[in-house]
Write a protein that holds these residues in place. Structure first.
Motif, mmCIF file in Angstrom:
data_model
loop_
_atom_site.group_PDB
_atom_site.id
_atom_site.type_symbol
_atom_site.label_atom_id
_atom_site.label_comp_id
_atom_site.label_asym_id
_atom_site.label_seq_id
_atom_site.Cartn_x
_atom_site.Cartn_y
_atom_site.Cartn_z
ATOM 1 N N ILE A 84 1.560 14.951 2.511
ATOM 2 C CA ILE A 84 1.466 14.224 1.241
ATOM 3 C C ILE A 84 1.246 12.746 1.507
ATOM 4 C CG2 ILE A 84 2.780 13.431 -0.778
ATOM 5 C CD1 ILE A 84 4.046 16.183 -0.921
ATOM 6 N N ALA A 85 2.006 12.183 2.465
ATOM 7 C CA ALA A 85 1.865 10.757 2.777
ATOM 8 C C ALA A 85 0.454 10.459 3.272
ATOM 9 C CB ALA A 85 2.905 10.346 3.825
ATOM 10 N N THR A 100 0.834 -1.206 0.000
ATOM 11 C CA THR A 100 0.000 0.000 0.000
ATOM 12 C C THR A 100 0.869 1.257 0.000
ATOM 13 O OG1 THR A 100 -1.537 -1.233 1.365
ATOM 14 C CG2 THR A 100 -1.957 1.117 1.125
ATOM 15 N N ALA A 119 1.447 3.908 -3.169
ATOM 16 C CA ALA A 119 0.803 5.210 -3.012
ATOM 17 C C ALA A 119 1.810 6.360 -2.952
ATOM 18 C CB ALA A 119 -0.068 5.217 -1.761
ATOM 19 N N LEU A 120 2.926 6.170 -2.243
ATOM 20 C CA LEU A 120 3.847 7.293 -2.032
ATOM 21 C C LEU A 120 4.457 7.750 -3.355
ATOM 22 C CD1 LEU A 120 5.769 6.443 1.242
ATOM 23 C CD2 LEU A 120 4.169 8.303 0.829
ATOM 24 N N PRO A 121 4.380 9.058 -3.651
ATOM 25 C CA PRO A 121 4.961 9.540 -4.897
ATOM 26 C C PRO A 121 6.497 9.479 -4.840
ATOM 27 C CG PRO A 121 3.559 11.215 -3.851
ATOM 28 C CD PRO A 121 3.736 10.111 -2.875
ATOM 29 N N LEU A 150 11.757 12.506 -12.609
ATOM 30 C CA LEU A 150 11.693 13.076 -11.262
ATOM 31 C C LEU A 150 12.924 12.730 -10.442
ATOM 32 C CD1 LEU A 150 8.026 12.491 -10.200
ATOM 33 C CD2 LEU A 150 9.148 14.628 -10.770
ATOM 34 N N SER A 160 -5.248 10.287 -5.894
ATOM 35 C CA SER A 160 -3.869 10.092 -5.462
ATOM 36 C C SER A 160 -2.906 10.488 -6.590
ATOM 37 C CB SER A 160 -3.696 8.626 -5.058
ATOM 38 O OG SER A 160 -2.382 8.326 -4.829
ATOM 39 N N VAL A 181 -2.020 10.628 0.137
ATOM 40 C CA VAL A 181 -1.969 9.539 -0.853
ATOM 41 C C VAL A 181 -2.274 8.183 -0.212
ATOM 42 C CG1 VAL A 181 -0.427 10.711 -2.465
ATOM 43 C CG2 VAL A 181 0.538 9.296 -0.667
ATOM 44 N N LEU A 182 -1.829 7.976 1.039
ATOM 45 C CA LEU A 182 -2.169 6.715 1.707
ATOM 46 C C LEU A 182 -3.665 6.640 1.948
ATOM 47 C CD1 LEU A 182 0.709 6.216 4.290
ATOM 48 C CD2 LEU A 182 0.232 4.866 2.251
ATOM 49 N N LEU A 226 6.038 16.377 3.768
ATOM 50 C CA LEU A 226 6.122 14.914 3.620
ATOM 51 C C LEU A 226 4.963 14.221 4.334
ATOM 52 C CD1 LEU A 226 9.852 13.779 4.017
ATOM 53 C CD2 LEU A 226 8.307 13.353 2.108
ATOM 54 N N GLY A 248 -5.264 5.748 -1.260
ATOM 55 C CA GLY A 248 -4.949 4.348 -1.565
ATOM 56 C C GLY A 248 -5.811 3.390 -0.756
ATOM 57 N N PHE A 290 8.764 11.524 -5.692
ATOM 58 C CA PHE A 290 9.509 12.680 -5.168
ATOM 59 C C PHE A 290 9.471 12.706 -3.646
ATOM 60 C CE2 PHE A 290 5.285 14.040 -6.519
ATOM 61 C CZ PHE A 290 4.779 14.560 -5.346
ATOM 62 N N VAL A 298 -2.372 14.243 -6.745
ATOM 63 C CA VAL A 298 -1.370 14.744 -5.797
ATOM 64 C C VAL A 298 0.025 14.523 -6.375
ATOM 65 C CG1 VAL A 298 -0.406 14.492 -3.478
ATOM 66 C CG2 VAL A 298 -2.864 14.270 -3.833
ATOM 67 N N PHE A 299 0.209 13.350 -7.006
ATOM 68 C CA PHE A 299 1.486 13.038 -7.626
ATOM 69 C C PHE A 299 1.804 14.025 -8.752
ATOM 70 C CE2 PHE A 299 3.526 10.898 -11.261
ATOM 71 C CZ PHE A 299 4.773 10.655 -10.719
ATOM 72 N N GLY A 304 2.733 17.489 -7.409
ATOM 73 C CA GLY A 304 4.074 17.494 -6.836
ATOM 74 C C GLY A 304 5.147 17.369 -7.906
ATOM 75 N N ALA A 305 4.922 16.462 -8.858
ATOM 76 C CA ALA A 305 5.912 16.246 -9.910
ATOM 77 C C ALA A 305 6.119 17.516 -10.721
ATOM 78 C CB ALA A 305 5.459 15.102 -10.820
#
Lengths: 319, 267
Positions: free
Chosen positions: B245-246, A137, A141-143, A258, B197, B249-250, B242, B253, A145, B200-201, B204-205
């Motif tokens: 964002i975590a 998970t 999920a974690l991007p 990235l 999710s 997205v978590l 951090l 997910g 960057f 968000v990516f 950020g990207a």
């Protein structure tokens, strides 16, 4: 097989052609005139016109497109507005670094999946199952960057174990141990989401295989559990997993841009980033086209490999 | 009422916390996200500035809470908009064979670009800024939802109750609206969570690549990208973005997992 290829290859070519038109037109539509930007604010109209002629920007759009595609097909990628050099040279320089990074990440991802996938498939309901579910998970999920910054923060800044970015001063081939130190964090960062997706996919496929009758037969005949998992089911699960790996190419390509940007790894991704910030569109155009080409070709190869291994795909309908 | 899966509950709580922080947080923090404070350069955490200050002497907590709003915009406005457009195109395409072929080819080309590469190409044209992040997310999501809905419609249309309804004299459009589309809801909901999710990516990207929101505006991605440059001087700068964002997205997910994505459900 020939019939399958006759159906699949033209559609890949069509996608490439449409993508090239799109990339070309989109970057033509960018506001601002490259010639006057290059000439500077004090240039006379004559100078701007000369530069425009020099770059071929005074030609009709269709002819510009034809020249560009003709160039691409004959490996003439054009010239960078800014550096003035051949884009082919820039790409060649970056390619080695990007390939090193991507292959290291790919290797890492496959290794992790080959170890964790079978483990996850046979563990059910226990702590290992829960730990692997959590890993899956989080890693999916974690991007990229975010994990990149986290890695740099922990291993580069707080514990000072690894360099926070860049390539070894003596080059990649100078000393393997130093190169490994520089490569480790970016490769892990790039590999993490891909490894998680592959692990999940492999585990799921293995679970389905383990329910097959031949597994029961093998176990009844006295074959050990371990040898059933690794000798029989894993072999059957690999072709499908290869396809899943092919579909991860897009994630790898995007992720590489990235990761290179975060770890200052001088590859094609960093070239794209610089091309965007400096508005060096011929470079961006070529790199976009290159990444689409790689993506389309790998998907084509994946499909062909799948069709070769599985007659149902080869002989089946259009979709 | 059906009992919700634990994963969905945890995911919902995580996302809910971030949403509340983004909506109410900026009203509660005493500092302004844009005002520079004399002598407060890259400070560590203190009572006055719980997350410290940034390279331009601004309160990081205030900027973080305000920055969440950009990501809420992409996740909760851009993604549903892209989903709506994609579903509309995908559903329409199933009605007419010629239209279907044309739409599928366009989707093929759009999906031939890796998501981030597509974002870069589009941002190069539109120029950086929150608007372009939103536009990129909408455009990326249209083919995703278009494909998804088309596949779902084709599958549901094979069901016998649909045939029965057609035999009973239901018109094509009516059957599509009342019987087929409502049964396609499941996969669309799962994809919504996954795409939020992804949004968000993408935000950020784009910030990391310098084509996201423009300074001085904060976003989660731009704060993280900026913190990277000052990790040596203020390592805790990165922690706030951090964590948020975590969580986001978590949360998305887990919501997708709880909603029962077959690809993830096996886990």
């Amino acid at each position: 097989m020939t019939r399958y290829l006759l159906r699949r290859v033209p559609s890949a070519v069509a996608v490439l052609w449409l993508a090239s038109v799109l990339v070309f037109l989109v970057l033509r539509a960018v506001p601002g005139d490259a010639a006057s930007a290059l000439a500077g604010p004090d240039a006379t109209p004559d100078v701007v016109a000369a530069i425009r002629h020099d770059l071929g920007l005074d030609l009709p759009v269709a002819e510009q497109y034809a020249r560009w595609v003709g160039g691409l097909l004959s490996a003439d990628l054009g010239r960078s507005y800014l550096v003035g050099g051949d884009i082919a040279d820039l790409v060649a320089d970056g390619l080695a670094n990007t390939l090193t990074l991507t292959l290291a990440a790919l290797l890492l991802a496959v290794l992790v999946a080959l170890v964790l996938g079978p483990l996850w498939a046979v563990s059910r309901g226990g702590w290992l199952d829960r730990a692997l579910t959590a890993f899956h998970t989080a890693a999916v999920a974690l991007p990229t960057f975010a994990t990149g910054v986290l890695l740099i923060l922990v291993f580069g800044v707080v514990f000072r174990l690894l360099p926070t970015g860049g390539v070894p001063p003596g080059g990649l081939l100078d000393r393997v141990d130093i190169t490994a130190q520089y490569l480790l964090m970016p490769a892990v960062c790039l590999a993490l989401p891909v490894s998680a997706v592959l692990t999940g996919f492999l585990a799921e496929t293995l679970r389905a295989e383990l329910r097959q009758d031949y597994v029961l037969t093998a176990l009844a005949a006295g074959v050990s559990r371990r040898s059933v998992v690794f000798g029989h089911t894993l072999r059957n699960a690999l072709p499908v997993t290869m396809t899943a790996l092919g579909l991860q190419t897009g994630a790898l390509l995007g992720g590489a841009v990235l990761v290179e940007s975060i770890f200052a790894w001088p590859g094609l991704g960093l070239l794209v980033e610089q091309g965007i910030t400096r508005r060096d569109y011929p470079v961006v155009q070529v790199l976009l086209m290159l990444s689409v080409a790689v993506f389309v070709v790998i998907q084509l190869l994946t499909d062909v490999a799948h069709a070769w291994l599985d007659p149902r795909v080869r002989l089946g309908g259009a979709r | 009422m059906r009992r919700l899966p634990a994963q969905a509950v945890v995911g919902g709580v995580l996302v809910g916390l971030v949403v509340v922080a983004g909506l109410l947080g900026p009203l509660l923090v005493p500092h302004d996200p844009y005002t520079q404070i004399d002598g407060a350069n890259l400070l560590g955490p203190s009572a006055a500035h719980p997350l410290g200050t940034d390279e331009l002497n601004r309160d990081i907590l205030a900027r973080l809470l305000t920055g969440i709003r950009v990501d809420l915009l992409t996740s909760f406005v851009a993604v549903p908009l892209g989903a709506l457009l994609g579903c509309a195109v995908g559903a329409l395409a199933t009605v007419n064979a010629a239209l279907d072929v044309a739409v599928q080819r366009v989707f093929d080309v759009l999906l031939a670009f890796p998501q981030l590469i597509l974002a870069i190409g589009l941002a190069a044209v539109i120029g950086p800024g929150a608007t372009s992040v939103v536009l990129v997310v909408v455009l990326v999501e249209i083919p995703v939802f278009g494909r998804l809905l088309r596949a779902a419609v084709l599958r549901v249309r094979e069901a016998q109750f649909v045939t029965a309804s057609e035999v009973a004299g239901g018109g094509r459009g009516w059957v599509l609206r009342t019987h087929v589309l409502p049964n396609c809801r499941g996969p669309v909901l799962v994809q919504l969570a996954l795409s939020m999710s992804v949004a968000v990516f993408i935000e950020g990207a784009m910030s990391v690549l310098g084509i996201g929101v423009t300074p001085p505006n904060p976003s989660l991605g731009s704060l993280l990208a900026t913190s990277l440059r000052y990790l040596d001087l203020n390592p805790l700068f990165a922690v706030g973005p951090l964590v948020v964002i975590a969580a986001l997205v978590l949360g998305f997910g887990l919501l997708a997992r709880g909603a029962g994505n077959p690809a993830l459900e096996a886990a």
